[in-house]
Design an enzyme around this catalytic site. Structure first.
Site, PDB file in Angstrom:
ATOM      1  N   HIS A  95       9.522  -3.512   3.227  1.00 13.80           N
ATOM      2  CA  HIS A  95       9.057  -3.726   1.847  1.00 13.80           C
ATOM      3  C   HIS A  95      10.252  -4.026   0.925  1.00 13.80           C
ATOM      4  O   HIS A  95      10.174  -4.881   0.040  1.00 13.80           O
ATOM      5  CB  HIS A  95       8.359  -2.472   1.310  1.00 13.80           C
ATOM      6  CG  HIS A  95       7.104  -2.101   2.033  1.00 13.80           C
ATOM      7  ND1 HIS A  95       7.008  -0.995   2.835  1.00 13.80           N
ATOM      8  CD2 HIS A  95       5.881  -2.690   2.061  1.00 13.80           C
ATOM      9  CE1 HIS A  95       5.791  -0.907   3.315  1.00 13.80           C
ATOM     10  NE2 HIS A  95       5.077  -1.927   2.878  1.00 13.80           N
ATOM     11  N   MET A 133       0.849  -1.189   0.000  1.00 13.48           N
ATOM     12  CA  MET A 133       0.000   0.000   0.000  1.00 13.48           C
ATOM     13  C   MET A 133       0.893   1.250   0.000  1.00 13.48           C
ATOM     14  O   MET A 133       0.454   2.341   0.355  1.00 13.48           O
ATOM     15  CB  MET A 133      -0.933  -0.004   1.208  1.00 13.48           C
ATOM     16  CG  MET A 133      -1.894  -1.203   1.191  1.00 13.48           C
ATOM     17  SD  MET A 133      -3.442  -0.914   2.022  1.00 13.48           S
ATOM     18  CE  MET A 133      -2.885  -0.640   3.687  1.00 13.48           C
TER      19      MET A 133
HETATM   20  O1  PAF Z   1      -0.157  -5.681   3.747  1.00 14.66           O
HETATM   21  C1  PAF Z   1      -0.570  -4.802   2.965  1.00 14.66           C
HETATM   22  O2  PAF Z   1       0.121  -3.827   2.677  1.00 14.66           O
HETATM   23  C2  PAF Z   1      -1.962  -4.934   2.379  1.00 14.66           C
HETATM   24  O3  PAF Z   1      -2.845  -5.523   3.266  1.00 14.66           O
HETATM   25  C3  PAF Z   1      -1.966  -5.676   1.017  1.00 14.66           C
HETATM   26  C4  PAF Z   1      -1.509  -7.119   1.178  1.00 14.66           C
HETATM   27  C5  PAF Z   1      -1.071  -4.962   0.032  1.00 14.66           C
HETATM   28  C6  PAF Z   1      -3.394  -5.714   0.470  1.00 14.66           C
HETATM   29  O4  PAF Z   1      -3.892  -4.433   0.259  1.00 14.66           O
END
Ligand code: PAF
Length: 291
Positions: free
Chosen positions: A37, A30
């Protein structure tokens, strides 16, 4: 790195890789990216020929009164980080691109698991997650999809949905990245005040203390998971946290089995306005019986 904002554009960008039978790794996010990430992107690069990252703040996983409108959107910084991290394709669709203009009639609901723990206090959240992840899986059609272990319950739910709906995708969990003080990296840490940032690592310390108590138990039949969880809750409540849950479960999120050898400690607690979640697995070393 190519950036695509439409499904059609993404398909066109992926066509040469598909034609060459290259493997595709996918990291759904997100945005508001941090080291956690980037570790997923690194792992995707190690496993696959082509890496796709999506940035999509999914409205359907936020409840009324939650932070959808204020969720940090830092597209330019994210895009630079992803280019440096060797992401090949950034997919950044609009809400309309993913959900269309007609009311949605179909959702993906993962039973039982989705209504416990975080699902209790965030009704509908995991249906939103499972639905958008299914859509993204169908759009990207990756070979491998990577998710952070910090969202332990989310990862368990996605593993279920991939199996139940026969997605031919390897779902990989990647260990949580922590600050030096133990605080799990999360986009929501940005909401914490300076004061709260000094308190937040108490979640990690509390889980460590529970872990040590579990490992110190000489007689497994005397393990009292309920007491450990109660003590953990008390410790956090004494430090300004409003605790949603402290629980110890089996790795598959079933009831903790005293005779097992692996468990997971799960915590969700609010600090001021910020809801934090974290977890820690505990593995008891095998007992070697001398012949
Ligand atoms: O973990 C996240 O950032 C969100 O829940 C995801 C998996 C991208 C789904 O919107």
């Amino acid at each position: 790195m190519r950036t695509e904002v439409t499904i059609q554009g993404l398909h066109a960008a992926l066509a040469p890789a598909r034609a060459a039978r290259k493997s595709i790794g996918f990291v759904p996010t997100m945005g508001n990216l941090h080291e956690g990430h980037l570790k997923l992107v690194q792992e995707a690069n190690q496993r696959c020929d082509v890496v796709v990252v999506s940035i999509f703040v999914n409205p359907t996983q936020f409840g009324a009164g939650e932070d959808f409108s204020t969720y940090p959107r830092t597209f330019e910084a994210d895009s630079n980080l992803l280019a440096e991290a060797k992401c090949d394709i950034l997919f950044a669709p609009s809400v309309e691109e993913i959900y269309g203009t007609q009311p949605q009639q179909t959702t993906v609901q993962v039973n039982s698991l989705a209504s416990e723990l975080c699902g209790n206090s965030r009704p509908g959240h995991f249906t939103g997650v499972a639905t958008v992840v299914s859509k993204l899986f169908n759009i990207v059609k990756p070979d491998v999809a990577l998710f952070g272990e910090k969202d332990y319950q989310q990862l368990a739910i996605i593993r279920h949905l991939a199996r139940d709906l026969c997605f031919d995708i390897d779902v990989i969990g990647v260990p949580t990245v922590r600050a030096e003080n133990g605080l799990a990296l999360s986009s929501r840490n940005g909401y914490l005040s300076e004061d709260e940032l000094t308190i937040a690592p108490a979640i990690y310390a509390t889980m460590q203390s529970i872990q040590q108590q579990i490992l110190a138990a000489k007689d497994p039949s005397k393990l009292n998971f309920t007491d450990f969880a109660k003590q953990g809750r008390k410790t956090l409540e004494s430090q300004k946290f409003v605790v949603d849950y402290v629980e110890i479960r089996n790795p598959d999120l079933g009831t903790a089995d005293k005779n097992g050898s692996k468990w997971v400690i799960l915590v969700a607690a609010k600090l001021g306005k910020t809801r934090l979640i974290d977890n820690m697995t505990v593995t008891r070393p095998a007992i070697v019986v001398e012949a």
